[in-house]
Structures are given as structure tokens and as C-alpha cells.
Design an enzyme around this catalytic site. Sequence first.
Site, PDB file in Angstrom:
ATOM      1  CD1 TRP A 108       4.549  -4.853   6.805  1.00 20.17           C
ATOM      2  CD2 TRP A 108       2.707  -3.604   6.931  1.00 20.17           C
ATOM      3  NE1 TRP A 108       3.715  -5.237   5.794  1.00 20.17           N
ATOM      4  CE2 TRP A 108       2.584  -4.495   5.850  1.00 20.17           C
ATOM      5  CE3 TRP A 108       1.667  -2.728   7.211  1.00 20.17           C
ATOM      6  CZ2 TRP A 108       1.446  -4.516   5.048  1.00 20.17           C
ATOM      7  CZ3 TRP A 108       0.534  -2.766   6.403  1.00 20.17           C
ATOM      8  CH2 TRP A 108       0.445  -3.640   5.333  1.00 20.17           C
ATOM      9  CG  HIS A 125      -3.508  -2.092   7.970  1.00 21.17           C
ATOM     10  ND1 HIS A 125      -3.322  -1.095   7.030  1.00 21.17           N
ATOM     11  CD2 HIS A 125      -3.747  -1.469   9.136  1.00 21.17           C
ATOM     12  CE1 HIS A 125      -3.432   0.082   7.637  1.00 21.17           C
ATOM     13  NE2 HIS A 125      -3.691  -0.120   8.908  1.00 21.17           N
ATOM     14  N   PRO A 126      -5.674  -2.672   5.208  1.00 19.08           N
ATOM     15  CG  PRO A 126      -7.317  -1.007   5.189  1.00 19.08           C
ATOM     16  CD  PRO A 126      -6.528  -1.880   6.119  1.00 19.08           C
ATOM     17  CB  CYS A 127      -2.176   0.676   3.970  1.00 16.85           C
ATOM     18  SG  CYS A 127      -1.157  -0.349   4.986  1.00 16.85           S
ATOM     19  N   GLY A 128      -2.143  -1.948   1.723  1.00 17.09           N
ATOM     20  CA  GLY A 128      -1.471  -2.441   0.529  1.00 17.09           C
ATOM     21  C   GLY A 128      -2.425  -2.897  -0.549  1.00 17.09           C
TER      22      GLY A 128
END
Lengths: 712, 227
Positions: A347, B175-178
Site C-alpha cells: 500500500w 491505519h493512521p499513516c495517511g
Amino acid sequence: MAAHDSEGSILVFAQFQSKVDEGFWHRLSSLKLNKLGIDDSPIPITGFYAPWSHPQVPNNLTLLAQSLPTELSEQSSTAATSHGNRNRCPVQGTLYNMNTIESFHALDKKNLLKEEAKKIWDDMHTGKAVEDSALLSRFLLISFADLKNWTFHYWFAFPALVLDPPATLVDLRRASEYFSLEEAESVSAACNEWRNSSFTAEVPFFLVSIDPNSQATVKHLKDWETCQSDGHKLLFGFYDPCHLPNNPGWPLRNFLALICVRWSLKSVRFLCYRENRGFADLGLSLVGEALITVSQGWREHQCLPNAVGWEHNKGRQVSRCINLAKSMDPTRLAISAADLNLKLMRWRALPSLNLDALSSIKCLLLGAGTLGCQVARMLLAWGVRKITLLDNGRVAMSNPLRQSLYTLDDCLNGGEFKATAAVKSLTRIFPAVDAEGIVMAIPMPGHPVPNHEEDSVLEDCRRLHDLIDSHDAVFLLTDTRESRWLPTLLCANTNKITITAALGFDSFLVMRHGAGPFSSNHDFRAEAANALSAIGNVARIDSDGRQRLGCYFCNDVIAPIDSTANRTLDQQCTVTRPGLAPIASALAVELLVGILHHPQGIFADGEVANSSSNGSSEQPLGILPHQIRGSLSQFSQMMLVGHSSNSCTACSSTVVSEYQERGMEFIIQAINHPTYLEDLTGLTELMKSASSFNLDWDNETDLEEDDDCVQV
Amino acid sequence: MDILSWDGTLSSGDFRLAACAFMQKWKSVMSAFPPWSWVPCPKQPWGASASHDVEGYLSLENIILSCYAQEEHDEISCPQKEETSCSEKEELIDIATLSNCSKVPYYDLHIIYSASYRVPVLFFRAYYSDGEPLGFNAIEKDLPAHSAKALLDSKWTFITQEEHPYLNRPWFKLHPCGTSEWMKLLFHVDVSVAKNGVTIELYLLSWLSVVGQVVGLRIPLEMLNQP
């Protein structure tokens, strides 16, 4: 069934429904494993429910993690104290958790229900149920926790004492239709107050007393005598979890029984209290009147009435079953965590990552030593699940330091077979791996076979042939040159992805073999062209006019011979700088991943760094080299390209076709007479002629630039 | 907060403030839903703890998000006679059995602060009315197709199953990465922000208006513009 306009029909109740939060099962499993063991005595538990407030679905009796006693508490005789709040009215229950499915099915359900009903009956007669009305909603749960499969069988019972004859319904309508406007307002306010006070919010049964001025007050059940003497309008209210417009909820059953037993009333006006978004809602709540006509004898304490209440499962009276493997089985969790890692990579950084190819590829590792252990681990990290290791050695005391799958235990008692120990180790690391160990030696040229062993060597050859056939990628990770010969030949014969890693003292080679001479990409044009080139010393060309890449032996001018005899001890042990094996193994696996992602696979050209940019080198994973030679003494690495040699003792068309024609007979001959291979491929001739005149290596075919010349 | 230099993240102290403001606003505008509550948590003894560490998370449980809520349940008027598998004779007429065939999924939503990414993270799980959990495929089917799909395929959101930091069970999370990247974008384009600057109070609402869509939660835009 119980329409509000038909007189005297049987009062029909909507049954309680259960809901078990996952956390309850987690806690029960942990209790069972850590504290209870095989103890199957009843456990006091707490259920929670509240008046209906959800659109269109009933409020269930809920079990949560905190329904069970904590592991630390020593008291098992008292139920857990209330952890409730206004939305979680606590109710006592009993859990019978059995140790086997047979004992679960063999439980005397009728008796258990009777026992639980008796507790309620007794509480009614002693007055305890008036003091603590939640006791009217006692429940029962039987279960069997299959902790191998993470499956839980369970069955709830909500004991209700049966009125004999059953109560009849005189009237049932919305509370808003029953009360006058003033009354309704007052009742709502009083109920909201009851629900908001921490003293009474969890009391699910109460009295609603309305004075002649339409002022309502909500009181505890124990205030009944006072209310009675007041002469005010009196309703029996209860938190109704049910949502149906024509049926009251289950708690009313025991409530009616209590009223009958305690206060001998024949006609009972009840309020099914329901809410909307946390506030009393008289449009949803129901008011009804029931007639109780039981005999005097029914009310006697010593005559326990019948009880009903086993929960229905989809309309049938059977137990339920829930499987929680996905969220409790550590292996499953490990698998999803591993998958997550790779998916994140795809991703965030590499959208073209082909995870399916990686998880479905079958890898054969020849050698389970320093290289084999590291390669196996790297493959696991890339999501490869099918790994076969072949090695005939045992784990020696010096091995665990450099061979990362072994520990001291594997060395004891003479040492486990490496192949077996490696599989065990991989499975400990990642239980979902499909690892297989083969204890077998690889037949090698230059190590002649005595007659009596010939059969077993033939067997080994066949076995190796089958193994290579049944895998997609083969890693040659053995510690001698000659042991790589037979696998190379077999791989060239079947065009398997083949990757070689070899170590020197402070240098390494990692390379991918080119396609075999008879790859299916060829058409008859190539055959003809090759027939021509057989005359000269030209390397095979494939149908696209390119030369195929070479294998490990293509650079050799001598056939593989016994390299192990006449070597000093340290040479035999292939002593190398420890850093080499991990580096080489890692590169070998990365090379495999590169091949899997290259559109041409094993037919891909060899690339070197700084090659001119053309479309084919713009792969997301980067370039795909043919050979990588590294040196630790220089901390350097260089990439080379070598094309296949017509005189190769392992992958040339001469050798492969000889094998195709004569099979094992040819193999045995090659093993027993190493010069045979040299004769066959013309190397003998070549060496003779090399000493007599200069050979002109320029030839008709287009060679790549000088950079790509074969280096020895 | 100067919008130009802001990196889209939130400090742990700010998260607590934002959470309080968020709960208030929610109650006033999203009255169709139950209110969020703050669940305090014991400090991890081994954590790198400072006294201002966030000690809790926002929770909204037992809600119905899918289209199911609008469907008519056909099980209402079918009281059934029960067959017994315990040998006792039951009174058939006495019990209205609601066959619990209706599989209505309920959702629990938790908003938990991530110290390493310095943003809130949405954790969620779904289960049927009897407690049986839904797998991710079932959730995907259940959620409103259009918005969820678009978000799931985008490069900003990624749903994974990970262990809930406080409850030690696997939950789904975004998911927090963005997050910090698109929070920054979000505030850049929001007109009211240009006027008033980035305010902590609006952070969670704005954030939830994006991530909530993945679970079918719609927050009307006018809620964001109220003072």
C-alpha cells in the site's frame, strides 16, 4: 396473538434474547486455562439489560467480559457486584461450563431450569425478590468451551414460572393512549427521574402511583403496602427490553407470579417501560391489564410451579455455537499480522507487489546450513509459505552460531537431522508455514558409487528429480561445487527458477541460472538456428535472438570433480567470514522476488547497475541482475552477466538432451566417470585445441558489450 | 495554530481537549445517535509516560450504521410453537417466539490517540445481535457501498486488523499513516478555517467526517461550520 381488542386471550410474552460479547468468551477461556482447570462447578455471573431504546430491535440480555468473576478474586460464592449503569442493569445468573461436549449435551436441562426457577420462587416467598427485584430475572447459562478450535457451545435459559392457568390479557395499548395528557407528562418525568438517579437506575421493577391530581411517583416494590392504603391508581412497572407493539417482554412473567404470590392480586395493571434515546417514551411503552386466575394451591411455597425458558435459536430449542478462531487463535492472528505487514508494504511503497505469487510459490532449498537457514527465514519474511529443505547432515555443536534456525538442543545426542530441525524451527517461528524436511544426500560427480549402493543412489536421483519437478524455485545452497551439478541439470531440464549462492572466505557469488536449452519459448526457428550454431562454438540463442543466461557451471573449463579430497581441514569446513552468509542469502531471496515480478521471469536479461535506461529496466523493484559477486574485504559488490556456454557440463543442450534420452543411466555414468562429461561436451577437445592455436571468441552472433563478457 | 506550518497532527493534551469539544458538538447536532463517552484507562506502567499522557479514549457502542435500520423486519408477526429438545412439556400457546433470524449488525466505535503518529485512530468492530462478530467481508457488504468503496480504494485509508491497545483483542482500525497528510489538506481547503485558523475544537469532527464514511457514518457539513 394478544391483540388489544380481544377480551380474555392468553397473554403472550416475547422471549428474552441473549447477546454474548466476544470479551466474555475471551475471559472465560482465560479463566478456564489459568484458574478453573477441570473444575466444572457453577460460576456466578452477571448479565446486563436495559429498557428497550433501539429502533426496531430488542434489547438483549448481555454478557460481557466483566460478567465473569475476575481471576484474582477468591470469592466464588457471591456473584460479581454490579458493574452496571443505567444502561446496564445487572442481573444474577449461573454458568455451568462443562469440560466436554458430551457432558454439555448430557446436562439435565429440565432439572437445571427447575433449580434456577426454585431460587426465584424462594426469593418470591421470602420477600427477597421484593427487596432486590432484579432477582426476578435470574438466568442460567450452560456452555462448553472448545479451546482447541476456539468454538463455544452455549445455551441460555431465562426461567419463568408458569401460571396455571395462564394469565389472560384484558387490554393492551400504548401508554400514551392510556394516560391522560397530564398523567403522561408526570409519569414520564417520574420515570426519567428514577432512571437518572444512581440509586434507582438499576432497579428494573417498580410501582407507579398516580394521585387524583394526576401526579405520578415511582416507588420501590417494597412500598406496596403504603401505596395500597393510599388508594391511588397503581401500576406495576418494569424495564421492558422488548420492542413489539403487541407483546410485553419476558420479565413480566415472573413479575406477575410475584404479584400473585406476595399480594394475591387477581387483576394487574402493568406498564411496559420503554425508552427512546435515553428518555421515557410513552408512545412506545405499553400499558395493559392482566387477569390471574390461579388456584390457591398454586401459590403454596412447597409446590414449585413449572418453569419454561430455554432460549430459542432460530425458532428451535437448540443450543448455539460460535466460532472465534479468527480473533482468538494465535496462529490465525499471526497469519493476519504477517499479511498485514506485506499489505502495508504494497500500500505504502510498492503497489505492484504480487503477494499472491509470493504466498503460492513453492521453494526447494538444497542445503540447510548457513545459507539454507538464512534463505528460509528471508522467504518467510516475504510471505512465502511453502518451503522444503533438503540436507543429509546433522546439527553439530558449532552450527547454531552461524545457522540461524538451530539451537543447542538440536545438537544434543549426536545432533538432530538438519532438515528435521529446520522444519521444527520454522514452524515455531510461524505456525502457518508449510515446511518439509528431506534427509537425503545429493549424488555428485567425482564421488563414484560402489555397486551395492547404486540402487539407493538411483533412488536419490529420482527423488531429487521429483522434488525439483514439484517445486517452482530451487535454491542451490550446498557447500561443494559438485553437489550443485545434478540439481542444475535437472532444473535446466525443467526450466525451474534456480538460484545459486556460494561462499568463499571473504567473497560470495549469488546468481540466477538462465533458462534451460529447451525452454518452451522456443519454436522451430530457434531449433534450426541452434542446429547451425552447433557447428561453431556459439552459445545457444533463443527465438528472440538473445542468448540465454548461463548457469553456475557455464564458466567452467573443467568438469565438477571431487573437491573435498586432499583439502586441509579448514578448507573442508568452508570457513567463511560470518557476515557473508546473511548477505548472500538475503540477496538470493531478493533476486527471487525480482524474478517473480519481472514480466519475463527466468528469460529476463541480466542487468547491471548504470545500464542505459530502457523500458525494461524500469521495474518497480529495481534492476534484475544475473550474477552478483561481492567482496567483504572491499565492502563491494559487482554485477555481471554471463551467457550460457555450449560446452557447459550442466546446462548445455548436449548434456540435457543426453539426460533426456538416457535418464538415470547417463547420471550414473557422469557420477562415476567425471571425464565423461568433459568428453561429451567437447571440453576435452577444447582444451586440446586451446593449447594448439588461438581461439577467436568473436563470432557471428551479436554479443553484448564487453562489460558482459564471461568472467571466471 | 498557523495553518501554513501545521503538520496535520495533534498533541496528546490537545486530543483530550478536542475530545471534550467533540462530545459536546456531537450531542447537539447528531441527536439521532447516542452520545459518545470518554473511557478512562489506567496508565501503562511501562509506557514513556509524562503526566499529560492521554489516559482514555472516546467510545460509541452498540449503534446500527447500516441500511438495516431502515428495513422492515418481517419476523414480528410470526409467533411459533416451539419443539422441545428438553423433554419437558412446554406450554405452546404461552410463548411468542421471536425467531432471531434478523441479522442486524451493531457497531462499536472507539477513537484512540496514537502517540507515534500523533493523530486519532478509528477502531471499530461489528457483531450481530447475539454477539457473534462480523468478519471484514461481512462488514464490507453491510456498509453503504458507494462511499465506503471509494474510501477503501483510496491511498489515504487502509483498514487493518490489529490488537486494540487497551482491550487486547483484535479490532479493525483505519491505519493512521495517511491521516496527518489529509488532515492538513482538509484544513487547507476549508473556508471557515481560513477565517478562524485551525482550532483544536474542530479537529476531531473534521477528522471523523472523513474516516466515518468508511463505516457509513455521515456527519452533515453544517455541523463543521458552527461556531
